[in-house]
Design an enzyme around this catalytic site. Structure first.
Site, short mmCIF file in Angstrom:
data_model
loop_
_atom_site.label_atom_id
_atom_site.label_comp_id
_atom_site.label_asym_id
_atom_site.label_seq_id
_atom_site.Cartn_x
_atom_site.Cartn_y
_atom_site.Cartn_z
N TYR A 25 14.80 -3.48 15.53
CA TYR A 25 14.84 -3.35 14.07
C TYR A 25 16.10 -3.99 13.46
O TYR A 25 15.98 -4.80 12.53
CB TYR A 25 14.69 -1.88 13.68
CG TYR A 25 14.49 -1.64 12.21
CD1 TYR A 25 13.29 -1.95 11.58
CD2 TYR A 25 15.52 -1.11 11.43
CE1 TYR A 25 13.11 -1.74 10.22
CE2 TYR A 25 15.35 -0.90 10.07
CZ TYR A 25 14.15 -1.21 9.46
OH TYR A 25 13.98 -1.01 8.11
N ASP B 74 -3.76 -7.82 8.41
CA ASP B 74 -2.83 -7.30 9.42
C ASP B 74 -1.79 -8.39 9.64
O ASP B 74 -2.07 -9.43 10.25
CB ASP B 74 -3.58 -6.98 10.71
CG ASP B 74 -2.64 -6.41 11.77
OD1 ASP B 74 -1.40 -6.50 11.58
OD2 ASP B 74 -3.14 -5.89 12.78
N LYS C 237 16.14 -7.23 10.93
CA LYS C 237 16.71 -7.15 9.59
C LYS C 237 17.89 -8.11 9.43
O LYS C 237 18.14 -8.63 8.33
CB LYS C 237 17.11 -5.71 9.27
CG LYS C 237 15.90 -4.77 9.16
CD LYS C 237 14.87 -5.30 8.19
CE LYS C 237 13.69 -4.38 7.95
NZ LYS C 237 12.64 -5.02 7.13
N ARG D 273 -2.85 -3.46 5.14
CA ARG D 273 -4.07 -3.21 5.92
C ARG D 273 -4.98 -2.19 5.26
O ARG D 273 -6.19 -2.22 5.43
CB ARG D 273 -3.70 -2.71 7.33
CG ARG D 273 -3.04 -3.77 8.20
CD ARG D 273 -2.40 -3.16 9.42
NE ARG D 273 -1.38 -2.18 9.04
CZ ARG D 273 -0.55 -1.59 9.88
NH1 ARG D 273 -0.64 -1.86 11.18
NH2 ARG D 273 0.35 -0.74 9.45
N SER E 52 0.80 -1.23 0.00
CA SER E 52 0.00 0.00 0.00
C SER E 52 0.83 1.27 0.00
O SER E 52 0.28 2.37 -0.06
CB SER E 52 -0.94 0.00 1.22
OG SER E 52 -0.18 -0.04 2.41
N1 LIG Z 1 12.45 3.45 3.83
C1 LIG Z 1 13.65 3.11 4.25
O1 LIG Z 1 14.50 3.97 4.50
C2 LIG Z 1 14.02 1.64 4.41
C3 LIG Z 1 15.37 1.29 4.52
C4 LIG Z 1 15.70 -0.05 4.65
C5 LIG Z 1 14.73 -1.02 4.67
N2 LIG Z 1 13.41 -0.66 4.57
C6 LIG Z 1 12.39 -1.72 4.64
O2 LIG Z 1 11.60 -1.68 3.47
C7 LIG Z 1 10.31 -2.22 3.74
C8 LIG Z 1 9.24 -1.30 3.19
O3 LIG Z 1 9.28 -0.07 3.90
P1 LIG Z 1 8.93 1.33 3.24
O4 LIG Z 1 10.12 2.17 3.37
O5 LIG Z 1 8.32 1.14 1.91
O6 LIG Z 1 7.87 1.85 4.33
P2 LIG Z 1 6.38 2.43 4.16
O7 LIG Z 1 6.31 3.36 3.00
O8 LIG Z 1 6.03 2.93 5.51
O9 LIG Z 1 5.52 1.13 3.82
C9 LIG Z 1 5.36 0.11 4.77
C10 LIG Z 1 4.35 -0.90 4.27
O10 LIG Z 1 4.24 -1.95 5.25
C11 LIG Z 1 2.88 -2.19 5.50
N3 LIG Z 1 2.68 -2.68 6.86
C12 LIG Z 1 3.22 -2.22 8.02
N4 LIG Z 1 2.73 -2.90 9.07
C13 LIG Z 1 1.86 -3.82 8.57
C14 LIG Z 1 1.01 -4.81 9.14
N5 LIG Z 1 0.95 -5.00 10.48
N6 LIG Z 1 0.23 -5.54 8.33
C15 LIG Z 1 0.24 -5.34 6.99
N7 LIG Z 1 1.04 -4.44 6.38
C16 LIG Z 1 1.83 -3.67 7.16
C17 LIG Z 1 2.19 -0.84 5.28
O11 LIG Z 1 0.82 -1.05 4.90
P3 LIG Z 1 -0.48 -0.68 5.76
O12 LIG Z 1 -0.11 0.41 6.71
O13 LIG Z 1 -1.49 -0.30 4.74
O14 LIG Z 1 -0.83 -1.98 6.45
C18 LIG Z 1 2.98 -0.30 4.09
O15 LIG Z 1 2.41 -0.78 2.89
C19 LIG Z 1 10.26 -2.43 5.25
O16 LIG Z 1 10.48 -3.78 5.55
C20 LIG Z 1 11.40 -1.57 5.77
O17 LIG Z 1 11.90 -2.04 6.99
C21 LIG Z 1 13.03 0.65 4.44
#
Ligand SMILES: NC(=O)c1ccc[n+]([C@@H]2O[C@H](COP(=O)([O-])OP(=O)(O)OC[C@H]3O[C@@H](n4cnc5c(N)ncnc54)[C@H](OP(=O)(O)O)[C@@H]3O)[C@@H](O)[C@H]2O)c1
Length: 262
Positions: free
Chosen positions: A150, A60, A154, A34, A11
């Site tokens: 975290y 969820d 990871k 979600r 999402s």
């Molecule tokens: N952004 C960074 O700097 C970064 C760096 C390294 C790694 N990552 C990793 O990349 C991945 C994606 O993160 P992002 O940066 O794209 O973050 P984001 O834009 O906040 O997206 C997070 C996604 O996870 C979903 N999510 C969170 N909790 C959930 C739950 N309980 N059930 C179902 N869905 C859930 C959210 O959907 P809903 O809220 O709609 O459920 C959303 O679609 C993560 O694993 C993060 O740790 C991110």
């Protein structure tokens, strides 16, 4: 029909970019998160752009029963699994309710493990499969105050991916740990550190598309670990090669701005 990829956390951010990109390559996305409104809007966008109907599943991923129900309700083969959903808790461990920490572990560790276990046998049977597990460059770090679990989560994703890759590499299934550094997404908005992130001089943000392209290239090539971008590669090299005594104080000082004080 193209390959079917289940993408958790579709999402927003990196997950949504995976869905758009895979659909652009002819795959059918199975969108999981979600927020139904977001998933519906993304599915509409993908249909308009590529003529592909996505599947939508509201779930969820911190709820074990909901994940079991999700696995049961998915019909047909899952050729690719992008274990992407994630977030972090910026507060320290002692002030965060245990339920919140356990929900984090469920979402970030247990659910990706359960999904991989559910869909891997089919991939092996069909002789083709792709699993991309979202790790992070922090998997290589010594950790810092705030976001306590975290780096551990990871690091789990990194090690789990590598062992799994070793088990299935001769079976047509590629497993990749994708380890981005800071990436443009809703991540800091979700954990309440958006302001700190906006003002940090040490955070060159990568676009989600660059992360996704690197992840899919690595997956196709059968690479076990992908660290997208030169800055992130240099950061991981520093964390791996420099002595702990030198690096850890620097990381912990820098990380202070990204924790939320008790
Ligand atoms: N952004 C960074 O700097 C970064 C760096 C390294 C790694 N990552 C990793 O990349 C991945 C994606 O993160 P992002 O940066 O794209 O973050 P984001 O834009 O906040 O997206 C997070 C996604 O996870 C979903 N999510 C969170 N909790 C959930 C739950 N309980 N059930 C179902 N869905 C859930 C959210 O959907 P809903 O809220 O709609 O459920 C959303 O679609 C993560 O694993 C993060 O740790 C991110």
């Amino acid at each position: 029909m193209g390959r079917r990829y289940l993408i958790t956390g579709a999402s927003a951010g990196i997950g949504a970019a995976f869905a758009r990109t895979l659909a652009g390559q002819g795959a059918t996305p199975i969108l999981v998160a979600r927020r139904l409104d977001r998933l519906t809007a993304l599915a509409g966008e993908i249909r308009d752009a590529h003529g592909i109907d996505s599947e939508i599943h509201v779930c969820d991923l911190s709820d074990r029963n909901a994940v079991d129900a999700l696995i049961k309700v998915i019909e047909g083969p899952v050729d690719g699994l992008i274990n992407n959903a994630g977030y972090s808790i910026a507060h320290t461990f002692a002030v965060t309710p245990l339920e919140a920490q356990m929900a984090f572990v469920e979402t970030s560790v247990n659910t990706p493990t359960r999904l991989a276990r559910a869909f891997l046998p089919g991939m092996i049977e069909r002789g083709w499969g792709r699993i991309i597990n979202l790790s992070s460059i922090v998997a290589f770090s010594a950790g810092a105050a705030g976001h306590t679990l975290y780096p551990a989560a990871k690091a789990y994703m990194l090690k789990f991916s590598r062992s799994l890759a070793a088990e299935v590499k001769d079976k047509g299934v590629h497993v990749t740990a994708l380890c981005p550094g800071s990436t443009v997404s809703e991540f800091t908005h979700a954990n309440g550190t958006e302001k700190a992130a906006d003002h940090s001089p040490f955070r060159p943000l990568m676009p989600t598309q660059a992360v996704v392209d690197a992840g899919l290239r690595a997956s196709d090539a059968g690479r076990e670990v992908e660290i997208p971008g030169l800055f992130n590669k240099a950061a991981v090299a520093a964390m791996t090669l420099l002595p702990d005594a030198l690096l850890t104080p620097l990381i912990r000082q820098g990380a202070k701005r990204f924790m939320i004080e008790d």
